[in-house]
Enzyme design. Structure first.
Site, PDB file in Angstrom:
ATOM      1  N   ASP A   1       0.824  -1.203   0.000  1.00  0.00           N
ATOM      2  CA  ASP A   1       0.000   0.000   0.000  1.00  0.00           C
ATOM      3  C   ASP A   1       0.861   1.256   0.000  1.00  0.00           C
ATOM      4  O   ASP A   1       2.076   1.206   0.206  1.00  0.00           O
ATOM      5  CB  ASP A   1      -0.905   0.019   1.236  1.00  0.00           C
ATOM      6  CG  ASP A   1      -2.005  -1.020   1.184  1.00  0.00           C
ATOM      7  OD1 ASP A   1      -2.459  -1.346   0.075  1.00  0.00           O
ATOM      8  OD2 ASP A   1      -2.409  -1.509   2.265  1.00  0.00           O
TER       9      ASP A   1
ATOM     10  N   TYR B   1       7.021 -10.059   6.621  1.00  0.00           N
ATOM     11  CA  TYR B   1       6.917  -8.622   6.860  1.00  0.00           C
ATOM     12  C   TYR B   1       7.508  -8.269   8.219  1.00  0.00           C
ATOM     13  O   TYR B   1       7.508  -9.088   9.150  1.00  0.00           O
ATOM     14  CB  TYR B   1       5.456  -8.168   6.838  1.00  0.00           C
ATOM     15  CG  TYR B   1       4.857  -8.039   5.461  1.00  0.00           C
ATOM     16  CD1 TYR B   1       4.868  -6.818   4.783  1.00  0.00           C
ATOM     17  CD2 TYR B   1       4.263  -9.129   4.834  1.00  0.00           C
ATOM     18  CE1 TYR B   1       4.304  -6.696   3.518  1.00  0.00           C
ATOM     19  CE2 TYR B   1       3.702  -9.018   3.565  1.00  0.00           C
ATOM     20  CZ  TYR B   1       3.724  -7.798   2.921  1.00  0.00           C
ATOM     21  OH  TYR B   1       3.175  -7.686   1.672  1.00  0.00           O
TER      22      TYR B   1
END
Length: 247
Positions: free
Chosen positions: A53, A112
């Site tokens: 994003d 992540y």
């Protein structure tokens, strides 16, 4: 010829990985595709393992693209880095890909990391690369809460954005580790795939647990309710990094 590359980028100035019609701003995908065009005069589509994003960074994003060229791999890599030098995007490695390789669909696991600075004073140098949480966090409580989300095929309906388009909210999260190093807290999350904003909602929920908004066991109720409103806040994008993709 299909090429596979590992890419690092600072997501601050980008609208995200993917080109988006009707959205003002530049995507990482667009930057790399433009660099390839400047090198080869060929219009190609670059595919990524993770469609990050706006504001999200990458240390090890993996991409692939098809290109007709006789240039050697290192020449392509160096040329792309030359054209990308002002975009905060770097090609760390580039090589010919195996037949049938797809950056997104061939991936076995994505790793992540979320970076939090946990102190009174806000960060100056890295303010767009970590989340400043001034209230002291109990990392042991965060880790206990995280343990309830790790395991086979749990329903993360409470941990996905309303605009998530995935048909199923069931995911297997292999790892969530919360580690304090001085004033910094690192949250490591690994899974084959994630729902839209899942990692950021997980981190936001863990942070609220860490400063005592609810006990670690409340995560079980959040999962059971299958409602986004039951979970915690969505952590801001600038603390999140795509670190590694396994194949």
């Amino acid at each position: 010829m299909r090429y596979r590359a590992v890419v690092e980028y600072d997501g601050t100035a980008f609208i995200g990985w993917q080109r988006q019609k009707g959205v003002a701003g530049r995507s990482v995908q667009e930057s790399i595709e433009d660099a390839i065009y400047r090198l080869s005069q060929q219009c190609v589509t670059v595919f990524a393992a993770g469609r990050t994003d706006a504001g999200v960074h990458a240390l090890g994003q993996v991409v692939h693209f098809d290109l007709n060229t006789s240039l050697q791999d290192y020449v392509i890599k160096n040329a792309l880095n030359h054209y990308l030098r002002s975009d905060m995007v770097s090609i760390l490695s580039l090589e010919e890909a195996a037949e049938g390789f797809h950056a997104r669909f061939s991936a076995k696991k994505r790793h992540y990391m979320y970076k939090i600075v946990n102190r009174d004073a806000p960060p100056c140098l890295d303010r767009l690369r970590m989340w400043h949480v001034p209230k002291q966090l109990n990392v042991s409580d965060m880790q206990e809460a995280a343990s309830h989300m790790v395991g086979e095929k749990k329903d993360f309906a409470s941990f996905r954005a309303k605009e998530c388009q995935s048909k199923s909210s069931v995911r297997t999260v292999d790892r969530i580790d919360c580690v304090r190093e001085g004033n910094n807290i690192f949250v490591h999350v690994s899974a084959k795939s994630f729902l839209h904003k899942q990692v950021r909602i997980i981190v936001g929920t863990l942070v609220q647990c860490g400063h005592g908004a609810f006990p670690p066991s409340y995560v079980l109720e959040i999962l059971e309710r299958k409602n986004r409103a039951a979970a915690g806040i969505t952590a801001p994008p600038h603390g999140l990094y795509l670190v590694l993709v396994e194949y």
